[in-house]
Every structure is written in C-alpha cells, then in structure tokens.
Design a protein around this motif. Sequence first.
Motif, PDB file in Angstrom:
ATOM      1  N   HIS A 180       0.838  -1.200   0.000  1.00  0.00           N
ATOM      2  CA  HIS A 180       0.000   0.000   0.000  1.00  0.00           C
ATOM      3  C   HIS A 180       0.875   1.253   0.000  1.00  0.00           C
ATOM      4  O   HIS A 180       0.651   2.184  -0.775  1.00  0.00           O
ATOM      5  CB  HIS A 180      -0.914  -0.024   1.220  1.00  0.00           C
ATOM      6  N   TRP A 181       1.879   1.232   0.878  1.00  0.00           N
ATOM      7  CA  TRP A 181       2.766   2.407   0.962  1.00  0.00           C
ATOM      8  C   TRP A 181       3.531   2.604  -0.340  1.00  0.00           C
ATOM      9  O   TRP A 181       3.696   3.717  -0.822  1.00  0.00           O
ATOM     10  CB  TRP A 181       3.740   2.249   2.136  1.00  0.00           C
ATOM     11  N   GLU A 228       1.205   4.140  -2.884  1.00  0.00           N
ATOM     12  CA  GLU A 228       0.952   5.550  -2.573  1.00  0.00           C
ATOM     13  C   GLU A 228       2.158   6.396  -2.982  1.00  0.00           C
ATOM     14  O   GLU A 228       2.011   7.471  -3.554  1.00  0.00           O
ATOM     15  CB  GLU A 228       0.738   5.735  -1.070  1.00  0.00           C
ATOM     16  N   SER A 229       3.331   5.891  -2.657  1.00  0.00           N
ATOM     17  CA  SER A 229       4.553   6.664  -2.926  1.00  0.00           C
ATOM     18  C   SER A 229       4.815   6.789  -4.414  1.00  0.00           C
ATOM     19  O   SER A 229       5.448   7.730  -4.856  1.00  0.00           O
ATOM     20  CB  SER A 229       5.767   5.978  -2.294  1.00  0.00           C
ATOM     21  N   MET A 237       4.093   2.821  10.784  1.00  0.00           N
ATOM     22  CA  MET A 237       2.724   2.537  10.383  1.00  0.00           C
ATOM     23  C   MET A 237       1.911   1.857  11.474  1.00  0.00           C
ATOM     24  O   MET A 237       0.697   1.814  11.400  1.00  0.00           O
ATOM     25  CB  MET A 237       2.717   1.630   9.146  1.00  0.00           C
TER      26      MET A 237
END
Lengths: 396, 525
Positions: A129-130, A133-134, A255
């Motif tokens: 997910h990160w 997003e990045s 997180m």
Amino acid sequence: MTHVQHLTPFLKKTPFHPCIEPLMHGNGWIRWMGTYSPAFFDSVSAEYFAVRTGATVYDVSPLIKYSIRGKDAARFMNFLVTRDITKVKPMQAAYTAWCDDDGKMIEEGTIFRLGENDFILNAALHQLHWLHESAYGFDVAIEEVSERFCGLALQGPTSRDLLKAMGVGGIETLPHFGIMETQVQGKWMRIDRAGFTGDLGYELWVKPEDALWLWETLFRLGDPLKIAPIGSQALDMVRIEAGFILVDADYIGAMHAIRPTQRESPFEAGIGWAVGLKKDAYFVGKRALQQEKAKGASRHILMGIEVEGRKPAHGAFLYSDQAAKHEIGLTTSGMWSPILKKSIAFARVPPGYAKPGTEIWTEIWYPKEKKIERLMARCTVTNRMFFDPPRKKALA
Amino acid sequence: MTGKMYDVAIIGAGHNGLVAATYLAKAGQKVVVLEASDRIGGAAVTREFAPGFKVSSVAHILHALHPKIVSDLGLKLETQPIGTSVLLPESRSIEISSDGGKTGTSIAQVSAADAEAWPRVMARLTKLATALGAFLTRTPPSPAIGANDLQTKLALAMFALQLRMLGKKDMLELTRILTMNVADLANDFFESDAIKGLLSLDATLGVYLGPRSPNTVFNLLYRLSSYGKHGMGGLTLPKGGMGAVATALEQAARKAGVEIRTNAPVDHILLEKEMATGVVLKNGEEVRAPIVASSADPQTTLLKLVQPGNLDVEFLKRIRHLRMNGCVAKVHLALDGLPEAWKSRAGRMVWAPKIDYVERAFDCAKYGRVADKPALEIVIPSLTDAGLAPAGKHVASILFQYAPYKLRTTTQDEARRQVLERTIDTLDLLAPGLRTRILGSEVLTPHDLESQYGLAGGQWHQGEVTLDQMFFLRPAGQYQQFRMPIPGLWLCGAGAHPGGNISGAAGANAAREILKSLKMRRAAA
C-alpha cells in the motif's frame, strides 16, 4: 468440520518445508508471515555456534519481496528510500530505511538492484500500500513476488567453501553486498552476499521447484564443512552481535505505532549512516530529517553497550549514575554473547551519551532461586557492531 | 536559456493571482504573472458566445470582492446592486431586495409567518456569518507548535473574542447550526416551500452536497459572510460583466509595475537544491524568481506543476483526495426579447421550488447523472447593462445545478445536450414561449470549465467549501499558511484560505504572508 478456525491447520509451508520438518526434533515451530518457520531445531546454542564456526542455513522464503521496475524505477527508489540509490550499481545490494512524511522509519531492509531500472525490495512487513501511494506520478510497476522464488541464507565461515564445492563459478570474487546470477547444475540461482549474521555469508534464491534440490545439494556437499540448519532464536543472537536492528524489537514501525511519539527516525534508530541527506534528490521525509539533524532534535540514538558481569540486560533501565538518580533510557535487545564472552545490549541513550567510551549504568532485575534480584551494572557505550570479523567483507 | 530575474513569479492571471501580484509589486517586489491562456482574469471574464452577445462566462454575480482590496488597490468598478426573484409557478415570484417592506409584502403572498421571519432570520444569520467573515482576510493559525507568529495568534484571539462578543445566545446558535444541513435549518425557521427552496439552493451552490447533506449551513454562512462589511454588502452585477473586474485588477497590477504575460503556460516549477527557483514554460523558457506563488488550484500546482518525487507521500495523498467534484454547469442563451414577466427582473432569478426539488436534483448528481430537473440561478445582465447584447435583444446567464464532473455513463456531449435541453424545458415552464426566442446558446459543463478556464474538476472554488476543507485545513493541515512544503513555493489562489468566490482574499492573504517571510529573511540576514 469445525467452526473453530484455528483448529484447522492454516499456516502455509515454504518450499523447503519437507526438508526442515524431519529435522525438527524440538518441535520449535513459530509463525512467520503466515508460514511455518523454525525457532530452533534442538539446541539453540549449538545452532548459534554453527553460525560462527561452520555453515548454516536459515529459510528466508517468508520474507516479503517486491519487484519494482519500469522507466522511472531508479528515480522512484531514490525517492522512496533514505540511501542514495545512484551509488548502488546494478547487481549490488544496499541496506536502507524508508520513512513516512515526518522522517519516521516505516521499516528498513535490503534493496537489490538487478538492473538500471529493476529492483527487488525485501521487507519484514507488508508494504504494498505504501509503495503504491509513494509511486504516484512515477512510471513504475510494483508487484509482490514473495512466492515467485524461495531462499536460504547460507551463513558462516565455511559458506564460501561450500558454494565452491557446489561449483558456483566466480563466488570468490563476489564482494560484500554484491549480487550474481548463475546456473548450478542447470538450475537458475541468484546469490547475494548479505545476511543477518554479521559473518561471511550469502543468500541463495532459487525457483520454488528447485528448493529440494538446493537443500539436498547443500547438505550432501556441506557435511564435511559442518553444515547445520538454524532457527530464529540462534539468528536473533547473531544479529545482536552484528548490531542489526529488528522492526518492533528495536524500533516501532511508523505505520503501527500507537502514538506518533513512538515513531523513530533513522538517526534515532542508530542507522543515521544510511540516510543520504546529501543526495541530489528529494526523498520521503528528507525535509523532516534535515530539520532533525540541523536542530539536533534526535531524542535518542540506539548505541551498543557492553555490560559488566554476565547478566543479559534486555529491556533494562539506563542511568547516568550508579545511584540510579538520573534515568536516561532503556535497552532494547540484549544478550550474553558466548563468543565475545560479554553481556551486550542495544541502548537508547540521549545524543549526549552516544559517544563510544561513555560510562553509563543499567539496572538489571533477574530471577534467582525464586527471588528477583536487582543489580546495577556499569556499561560502556560502544559501536553497535560488536562482532565484525574481517572475513565478513574479505574476498577469498 | 535563462531569462530575466524576478523577485516573484505568479502562476495564473486569475483574480487572486492579480491581487497577490499587485500587493507584492506595491511593496516593491519585481513581479511577473504567467497566464496559460490568452486572457486575463481566470474565472472573472466576459466573453462573446454568439455574435453580438456577451456574458460573464463563469462567475456572474459579484458579492464577495473584499472592500479592503478594492480600496487598497484603488479598483474602479461600476456595480449595480440587485435583488432576488424567487420564481413561483405560473410566472409569479417573490421579490427579495434591500427594501424590507416590499420584501415582506412579497413573501406574504406565500406565507405571512415567513414574511415576518425573513428579516429576523436573515439578519441573525448575516450577523453570525459576518463574525466568521472577520477571518476571511486573516492567516489561519497552524496547529504546529511554534508555527504561528504574534500577528496570527493575535488575530485568532481577536476572532475568538469577536465570536464571544456575539453574546451567549448567538454563539450557541452558531455552534448549533455550523455543521448542520440547510434543510433542517430552513424547516426550523420557515414554512413556505419557496423560501426553503431558495435557502436550499444558496446553501448548496458550488458544493457536491444536497440540502440534506451536513455542512450545507456552513456553505450558506460562507456566502452570507460577504453580504455584510466583508464583501459588497449584497449581490451586484458589474457593468461590462465580470471581465470588468479582471480589467480593473489588470490596470491596478500594471500601474503597480507588474509584468503580465499571457500565452505563457507553465510546464513545471523549477526546483534547485529542493527549493523553488522559478518556473519552466511549456516552450522551455525559464523564468527565474526565488518566490513562486501559484494561483492555480492545489492539485494542479502540487500534482502537475511540481514534478513527481519532490513532495512527501501522505501530504500528496491529502492533496489528491481534496474534494473537487464540480457540479454546476453554465448555460448562456442569446434571446430575441424577453417574456413580459421577465422584463422587470433585473436581478437574479432562482428556480428551486422546494427542498425536495433540490435534493432530487442532487440525487441525480450523486449517482453520476445530470439532474433531470435542475435548480437554476438565472441572471439577465443585459437588462442593466445594454452593452452586452444588440439592441432589443438579451442574454441570459444561468447556473445549472447539478451537472457533476464525475459522470457514470453519460458522455460529455450527452451531458452538454442534456444540460441545454433541461434548462430550456425548465425555463419554458416558467416563461412559456421562451424557447422560441433563443437565437444562440452555449453550455459549459464542469469539464468545459476545466478545459477552457482551468478550473480543475470543474470546481468553482478550487476545492469545495466545506468545514473539513476550510480555515486551517485549506488546502491541508499544517500547510494553511500559504507556504507549501517546498521552500519558495506558495499558494495564492482560492485553493488556499479563505477559498472561493471572486473575493481576492486568498491573493491578498498570500501576499501578506510572502511579504512577512521576506521581512523575516531580511531581518535574519
């Protein structure tokens, strides 16, 4: 049929499971990323000494692996992580952290640069997910490839001799953190010279269908070289000696910190050297990290300490004085190191105490004959890398 | 290629860009304004849409232009105050104007109780809104420790004091209504569908919300905040259309020494050592300035003009998730004369016969369709400004609520056709025979507003005006003081505090903060 879900076996088995299972005399299974993983086979101390004196294998298949490739992959990786990726050449690996907006560590792990725009990122926790997003605005394809190949960490002073015996050409010249791809007996294998032991060692990656072949070959040829399987408990001992931090043991990943103040920057977690503040590109959290550095705002730094006496000091209070009037921090991981014959620990100390040679005190509570005893032990602040033999980086 | 050196480069010659530029130039800065299109004014523009017919293409009623900006910049504007005609079936209407007596009599045709309540309720709402409005021209405080200077702290303290000085009853009322929906508010105070419908439209214009959505009272108060001393004192039509505002601002800017370049689209913001040092135009030309202030919306500025890899991940996610779903279309009609009933209606006409009517129109938008039966705000500017249409002819400028930017299956061409058809169908019911008088027309859907006027998402205010996107959360927490994370990059458009409307407040606020930072830098040097 049962309605109680945990009564049905649900852990996955790695491709090496059929080899590990018959050796598992102590029933030392634990769960790692939803798979069966050995904590120990029989004797943790025997496994520990095997790492420092022979060759050991540890099944690292459950590690989370991401493939990151595409036109902007190099630029993206340089944005994502704290290290300067422009200095990592193709077929090189690098240890790095990656941070959130505030420069607090999400995790740290190893990046493998396979090509100009082709990377593998290994992580202990899920990051997809990160990463997605990045990657906004970058032309990259990010994919979890955890089960596409499996791996064994082959670690110990005789590991190179074992690979030579297997006929891996060019292993003598593979530098520390180097990567090579090769064919052994017609099987594809990727070898990188990295690991979690701080010793001479390699990680061997093969296709899942070749797992049994790899295990069988290593143990057949490795017998004279004292090959042994190890579990995570022995690994935890050697990684502390090597000074390697572990997420959720030595720092809390950003997180899943319960409070924002629990998060730590790479400087605080003692891997400031992996922060490329000077690199010629922005990376996530850089502005915050620059500020932390400029203002000297690090709350503590994770250092090593050598503790007088034999008692292990994990999770122990630290004081500046023997009278325990001035508390300065806590230790995270700590152990008695059999090979160094010392009690060692990672200590979160204020920057003012982070200079090697500084004397501090720790308060150790330990059980003895059905009582709890208290001990104030003198400690010396050191570099965290307690065990660093020349063979770790030396070429053959 | 390295061009001339400026102190400040401003992206976009919309009204906020021009206001910021003029303030900065007046303070001695060398300012260049870079406009992508061939016109100045952004959404404040008058344009010919059919031969001889001109109209304010986007915003068509001026009410929020801040009086302080008008006097600071010496703007010369001719404006005509207008009232509101609440259209009723069968060509009847309620006439609401500054004349309390006439307004009361007019409302009394539908409800004596509402006629009595109207002045009282509106005065109270306007009083509350005016108290909030004090912050339109202030810098929002930052929740970050140590980020607020004395001036900002003082402004916040004065603001709190002002709210407290409303008195216990009014302050309680403000806290009660601030987050609620306009349907409940209207039902609290009024009984007639017509008045409730009017409030429903006024509270939802420009937001992707229906009258029963929470937060709509806030949007109403936001609108009313400019009806008192923080705006034009009510609704007005500028002579010459909204383009006259742009012209006045352009003159003020040029007089102050601002250089304005049209047809100069910015490709990206130039970053060196992670600081903004200018912009690069689409033709490759570099325009250097240590301060870059963008009056483009936050998404365009931070997602497009700043190249990937220069902003933190969670911050960018916040910007990506700004609610920008424009839902108002603009319809322009060239008319061969007016129906008898409309000849005296020089103000704005509102067709929103009841709460449910507006709510049902929103229902369509909610499911990605153009409203079957739209709520309309209609102005015939040619009644007060004959120059806009040939003699004997008229123009109608119409806001069509709702035509969402995000459509489910409708294509853009279909949407444009539906907006026009449904507008004409509705008008023909209100003024039979109007259909036959139409000589020409233009429809601007939110997509057209985006492509022709640079309003991202077709959103009129560069981001919806709702509590979670306002004040110290505009455009994002910790970045409400116009300064963006990249040193040297500022926001000076409606995407920053205090948001939309033709008010100029965002530009003025940004200019003040920029000058403050320059002063601090000089003091430090």
